[in-house]
Design a protein around this motif. Sequence first.
Motif, PDB file in Angstrom:
ATOM      1  N   ILE A  58      24.682  80.696 -40.049  1.00 52.03           N
ATOM      2  CA  ILE A  58      25.727  81.038 -40.372  1.00 52.03           C
ATOM      3  C   ILE A  58      25.260  82.815 -41.425  1.00 52.03           C
ATOM      4  O   ILE A  58      23.913  82.452 -42.131  1.00 52.03           O
ATOM      5  N   ILE A  59      25.187  83.720 -40.488  1.00 50.98           N
ATOM      6  CA  ILE A  59      25.269  84.963 -41.551  1.00 50.98           C
ATOM      7  C   ILE A  59      26.483  85.880 -41.803  1.00 50.98           C
ATOM      8  O   ILE A  59      27.631  85.979 -40.978  1.00 50.98           O
ATOM      9  N   GLY A  60      26.164  86.334 -43.285  1.00 54.60           N
ATOM     10  CA  GLY A  60      27.567  87.025 -44.033  1.00 54.60           C
ATOM     11  C   GLY A  60      26.435  88.019 -44.518  1.00 54.60           C
ATOM     12  O   GLY A  60      25.463  88.795 -44.351  1.00 54.60           O
ATOM     13  N   TYR A  61      27.930  89.428 -44.869  1.00 56.53           N
ATOM     14  CA  TYR A  61      27.875  90.107 -45.682  1.00 56.53           C
ATOM     15  C   TYR A  61      28.006  90.081 -46.964  1.00 56.53           C
ATOM     16  O   TYR A  61      28.947  89.989 -47.020  1.00 56.53           O
ATOM     17  N   ASP A  62      26.438  90.584 -47.641  1.00 52.93           N
ATOM     18  CA  ASP A  62      27.095  91.376 -49.132  1.00 52.93           C
ATOM     19  C   ASP A  62      27.104  92.634 -49.434  1.00 52.93           C
ATOM     20  O   ASP A  62      25.505  93.314 -48.954  1.00 52.93           O
ATOM     21  N   THR A  63      28.739  92.726 -49.701  1.00 52.52           N
ATOM     22  CA  THR A  63      28.670  94.358 -50.103  1.00 52.52           C
ATOM     23  C   THR A  63      27.818  94.271 -51.184  1.00 52.52           C
ATOM     24  O   THR A  63      27.208  96.066 -51.834  1.00 52.52           O
ATOM     25  N   ALA A  64      27.754  94.026 -52.368  1.00 49.13           N
ATOM     26  CA  ALA A  64      27.732  94.284 -53.733  1.00 49.13           C
ATOM     27  C   ALA A  64      25.139  95.328 -53.233  1.00 49.13           C
ATOM     28  O   ALA A  64      25.389  95.354 -53.600  1.00 49.13           O
ATOM     29  N   SER A  65      25.090  94.134 -52.689  1.00 48.20           N
ATOM     30  CA  SER A  65      23.270  94.403 -52.295  1.00 48.20           C
ATOM     31  C   SER A  65      22.852  94.787 -50.945  1.00 48.20           C
ATOM     32  O   SER A  65      21.850  95.487 -50.304  1.00 48.20           O
ATOM     33  N   GLN A  66      24.168  95.329 -50.195  1.00 50.94           N
ATOM     34  CA  GLN A  66      24.688  95.884 -48.677  1.00 50.94           C
ATOM     35  C   GLN A  66      23.407  94.930 -47.804  1.00 50.94           C
ATOM     36  O   GLN A  66      23.215  96.229 -46.784  1.00 50.94           O
ATOM     37  N   THR A  67      23.790  93.836 -48.126  1.00 48.36           N
ATOM     38  CA  THR A  67      22.768  93.056 -47.190  1.00 48.36           C
ATOM     39  C   THR A  67      23.649  92.162 -46.548  1.00 48.36           C
ATOM     40  O   THR A  67      24.136  91.491 -46.952  1.00 48.36           O
ATOM     41  N   TYR A  68      22.699  92.313 -45.299  1.00 45.48           N
ATOM     42  CA  TYR A  68      22.581  90.705 -44.673  1.00 45.48           C
ATOM     43  C   TYR A  68      22.259  89.472 -44.875  1.00 45.48           C
ATOM     44  O   TYR A  68      20.961  89.218 -45.463  1.00 45.48           O
ATOM     45  N   PHE A  69      22.481  88.055 -45.557  1.00 46.79           N
ATOM     46  CA  PHE A  69      22.473  86.748 -46.211  1.00 46.79           C
ATOM     47  C   PHE A  69      22.904  85.880 -44.497  1.00 46.79           C
ATOM     48  O   PHE A  69      23.157  85.805 -43.900  1.00 46.79           O
ATOM     49  N   THR A  70      21.490  85.111 -44.370  1.00 47.14           N
ATOM     50  CA  THR A  70      21.449  84.518 -43.616  1.00 47.14           C
ATOM     51  C   THR A  70      21.234  82.749 -44.191  1.00 47.14           C
ATOM     52  O   THR A  70      20.557  82.754 -44.609  1.00 47.14           O
ATOM     53  N   HIS A  71      21.639  81.429 -43.700  1.00 44.79           N
ATOM     54  CA  HIS A  71      21.227  80.383 -43.732  1.00 44.79           C
ATOM     55  C   HIS A  71      21.300  78.998 -42.278  1.00 44.79           C
ATOM     56  O   HIS A  71      22.001  79.130 -41.842  1.00 44.79           O
ATOM     57  N   SER A  72      19.788  79.077 -42.522  1.00 46.79           N
ATOM     58  CA  SER A  72      20.363  78.247 -41.270  1.00 46.79           C
ATOM     59  C   SER A  72      19.568  76.826 -41.798  1.00 46.79           C
ATOM     60  O   SER A  72      18.904  76.252 -42.780  1.00 46.79           O
ATOM     61  N   TYR A  73      20.260  75.522 -40.095  1.00 44.37           N
ATOM     62  CA  TYR A  73      19.244  74.793 -40.745  1.00 44.37           C
ATOM     63  C   TYR A  73      18.768  74.120 -39.355  1.00 44.37           C
ATOM     64  O   TYR A  73      19.926  74.301 -37.772  1.00 44.37           O
ATOM     65  N   ASP A  74      18.223  73.080 -39.734  1.00 43.71           N
ATOM     66  CA  ASP A  74      17.790  72.613 -38.001  1.00 43.71           C
ATOM     67  C   ASP A  74      17.267  71.258 -38.490  1.00 43.71           C
ATOM     68  O   ASP A  74      17.917  69.895 -39.151  1.00 43.71           O
ATOM     69  N   ASN A  75      17.601  70.585 -36.569  1.00 45.92           N
ATOM     70  CA  ASN A  75      17.323  69.227 -36.813  1.00 45.92           C
ATOM     71  C   ASN A  75      16.060  68.371 -37.269  1.00 45.92           C
ATOM     72  O   ASN A  75      16.024  67.226 -36.651  1.00 45.92           O
ATOM     73  N   ARG A  76      15.318  69.500 -37.991  1.00 45.76           N
ATOM     74  CA  ARG A  76      14.372  68.492 -38.530  1.00 45.76           C
ATOM     75  C   ARG A  76      14.573  68.267 -40.238  1.00 45.76           C
ATOM     76  O   ARG A  76      13.457  67.572 -41.052  1.00 45.76           O
ATOM     77  N   GLY A  77      15.529  68.944 -40.475  1.00 47.67           N
ATOM     78  CA  GLY A  77      16.272  68.689 -41.827  1.00 47.67           C
ATOM     79  C   GLY A  77      16.032  70.180 -42.487  1.00 47.67           C
ATOM     80  O   GLY A  77      16.297  69.782 -43.667  1.00 47.67           O
ATOM     81  N   SER A  78      15.146  71.179 -42.136  1.00 49.92           N
ATOM     82  CA  SER A  78      14.981  72.250 -42.621  1.00 49.92           C
ATOM     83  C   SER A  78      16.486  72.456 -43.157  1.00 49.92           C
ATOM     84  O   SER A  78      17.172  73.013 -42.777  1.00 49.92           O
ATOM     85  N   VAL A  79      15.716  73.743 -44.218  1.00 46.18           N
ATOM     86  CA  VAL A  79      17.161  74.739 -44.810  1.00 46.18           C
ATOM     87  C   VAL A  79      16.217  76.138 -45.257  1.00 46.18           C
ATOM     88  O   VAL A  79      15.298  75.905 -45.691  1.00 46.18           O
TER      89      VAL A  79
END
Length: 136
Positions: A58-79
């Motif tokens: 999931i990719i979104g934009y943080d207006t305060a830091s003016q950067t994108y953030f991403t959160h990933s989840y995979d089939n091995r249980g990694s975040v």
Amino acid sequence: MSVFVGKWNTEGLIKASPSGPAAKLKATDIYEWLPGGFFLIHHVDGYMGNEEVRAIEIIGYDTASQTYFTHSYDNRGSVGTYQANLLDAVWTIAGKSERFTGMFSDDSNTLTGSWELSGDDDSWIPWMDIKLTKVV
């Protein structure tokens, strides 16, 4: 972020390391807007060598830091949690132990770049080179 929307064929080379031999990477990446247009959903379906990799990001934009953030989840249980930036045609992603730098082609249909892993002494070690080609 609209530059990412669509289906991409991804190929690459994972570099040989003490933890394993060189291997090929092959995947399909699909990016689509979540209804409302605030978040981009990224689906990964592929292989790193013989190991299946399936993930959602999931990719979104943080207006305060003016950067994108991403959160990933995979089939091995990694975040994974990353900060990213898209400046002109250069896309950077930085996490605690991984980072990526890549560049879009002039027509935005290709993204090539390199991933690195953090080393023991605050150095970065080349991990893999990738190329995403948009399916048109």
